[in-house]
Scaffold this active site. Structure first.
Site, PDB file in Angstrom:
ATOM      1  CG  ASP A  22      -2.569  31.363  33.016  1.00 33.60           C
ATOM      2  OD1 ASP A  22      -1.339  31.165  33.005  1.00 33.60           O
ATOM      3  OD2 ASP A  22      -3.182  31.749  34.031  1.00 33.60           O
ATOM      4  CD1 TRP A  23      -3.836  30.283  37.286  1.00 34.66           C
ATOM      5  CD2 TRP A  23      -5.272  28.687  37.899  1.00 34.66           C
ATOM      6  NE1 TRP A  23      -3.309  29.646  38.387  1.00 34.66           N
ATOM      7  CE2 TRP A  23      -4.177  28.668  38.786  1.00 34.66           C
ATOM      8  CE3 TRP A  23      -6.303  27.761  38.089  1.00 34.66           C
ATOM      9  CZ2 TRP A  23      -4.081  27.761  39.839  1.00 34.66           C
ATOM     10  CZ3 TRP A  23      -6.209  26.855  39.135  1.00 34.66           C
ATOM     11  CH2 TRP A  23      -5.102  26.862  40.000  1.00 34.66           C
ATOM     12  CD1 TRP A  56       3.752  32.078  37.011  1.00 32.98           C
ATOM     13  CD2 TRP A  56       4.480  34.170  36.787  1.00 32.98           C
ATOM     14  NE1 TRP A  56       2.663  32.905  37.092  1.00 32.98           N
ATOM     15  CE2 TRP A  56       3.085  34.191  36.956  1.00 32.98           C
ATOM     16  CE3 TRP A  56       5.169  35.373  36.626  1.00 32.98           C
ATOM     17  CZ2 TRP A  56       2.348  35.373  36.964  1.00 32.98           C
ATOM     18  CZ3 TRP A  56       4.439  36.557  36.648  1.00 32.98           C
ATOM     19  CH2 TRP A  56       3.052  36.550  36.812  1.00 32.98           C
ATOM     20  CG  ASP A 110       3.983  30.469  27.477  1.00 33.85           C
ATOM     21  OD1 ASP A 110       4.724  30.771  28.434  1.00 33.85           O
ATOM     22  OD2 ASP A 110       2.809  30.086  27.623  1.00 33.85           O
ATOM     23  CG  HIS A 165       1.421  32.797  29.320  1.00 31.73           C
ATOM     24  ND1 HIS A 165       1.292  31.429  29.407  1.00 31.73           N
ATOM     25  CD2 HIS A 165       0.567  33.317  30.256  1.00 31.73           C
ATOM     26  CE1 HIS A 165       0.414  31.120  30.355  1.00 31.73           C
ATOM     27  NE2 HIS A 165      -0.042  32.249  30.872  1.00 31.73           N
TER      28      HIS A 165
END
Length: 300
Positions: free
Chosen positions: A125-126, A165, A252, A281
């Site tokens: 992710d980030w 999202w 995901d 995810h």
């Protein structure tokens, strides 16, 4: 200039049976002197290899609780920081404080402050959007990559799932952090895990980062960060000389198999991914088998 920030009371983290690690704190990062960053530092401090585990949104280093013991048992050191706004780290109140470079630079300063070398970058992710831009600035410190459900967006759009999202996070009164992760991860998390994911946020005032991060992903033209992700794509395509291992949570809808194949096309020498059919995810919730396989592939 001092940044107005909140600090989560420590008693919020008093019930973490699956995460007994003691936090470490640094409050003298260059440019961030008014903020305290938390990080986990486990394993042999003199180990040859350091696993730098970077979480994303809206999680914190707790997400790596199933991977950390695999790495440390193999004799390696693990550093798992909490980004500002998340976990035990201070949480700036003003959403405008949260920018791509604000967070990226803090990670660069942390690597320098701890003088980490022979780093295996572990990211999702980030943690990947930011983390994948770090080695190009300090290539000699990074030797391996373990990458999961993330991307290097550079203004060229995103999946429909991501736009949904982003819209959800911009419109709901409060983002239910623990509930979201539990919904994604299914039986891999229990009620105590939900409590742990909610622990950093006593109330909605603490969630500026949670609200802001989805709006910062540089998927649309002219967004801040695109210059960095574009440079990073070139670095991973042309200059990366290290080992790579990719794992994909196949359920995901935001950064699944298709997105990860795009990312793999940018990473020189990256082999086909390990696919986890049951994972979503937050693929680290199935992280024990990922960590074990990565060590085998890396020869560690």
């Amino acid at each position: 200039m001092a940044i107005n920030a909140l600090r989560t009371p420590e008693d919020r983290f008093s019930v973490l049976p699956a995460f007994s690690y003691q936090p470490n704190y640094v409050d003298d990062l260059d440019g961030y002197e008014t903020l305290r960053m938390a990080y986990i530092d486990e394993g042999d401090k003199n180990a040859e290899t350091t696993f730098l585990c970077l979480h994303g949104e809206p999680s914190w280093s707790y997400l790596y609780r199933k991977m950390i013991p695999v790495f440390t048992a193999a004799g390696h050191r693990v550093i798992a920081p909490d980004l500002y706004g998340f976990g035990r780290s201070d949480k700036p109140v003003d959403e405008e404080t949260y920018t791509f470079e604000f967070h990226r630079n803090s990670l660069l300063r942390l690597v320098e402050r701890l003088d980490l070398t022979n780093i295996t970058l572990v990211c999702q992710d980030w943690g990947g959007i930011l983390g994948l831009t770090l080695p190009m600035e300090m290539a000699s410190r990074f030797t391996r990559l373990l990458v999961m459900n993330t991307g290097l967006p550079a203004g060229d759009g995103a999946t429909e799932g991501f736009y949904r999202w982003r819209g959800f996070c911009a419109s709901v009164p409060e983002i239910p952090v623990g509930g979201l992760i539990a919904t994604d991860a299914g039986s891999a998390v229990n009620m105590l895990d939900v409590v742990a994911y909610d622990a950093p946020y006593p109330d909605n005032r603490y969630k500026a980062g949670v609200r802001r991060f989805p709006q910062l992903v540089p998927v649309d033209p002219d967004m801040p960060g695109i210059d960095l992700t574009t440079r990073a794509r070139a670095f991973w395509s042309n200059e990366w000389q290290g080992q790579s291992f990719m794992a994909v949570g196949m359920k995901d809808a935001v950064l699944g198999e298709k997105s990860m194949e795009v990312l793999r096309s940018f990473i020189k020498g990256c082999p086909p991914p390990m696919k986890l059919e049951q994972a979503g995810h937050f693929v680290q919730e199935y992280g024990e088998e990922i960590a074990k396989q990565a060590l085998i592939e890396f020869g560690l």
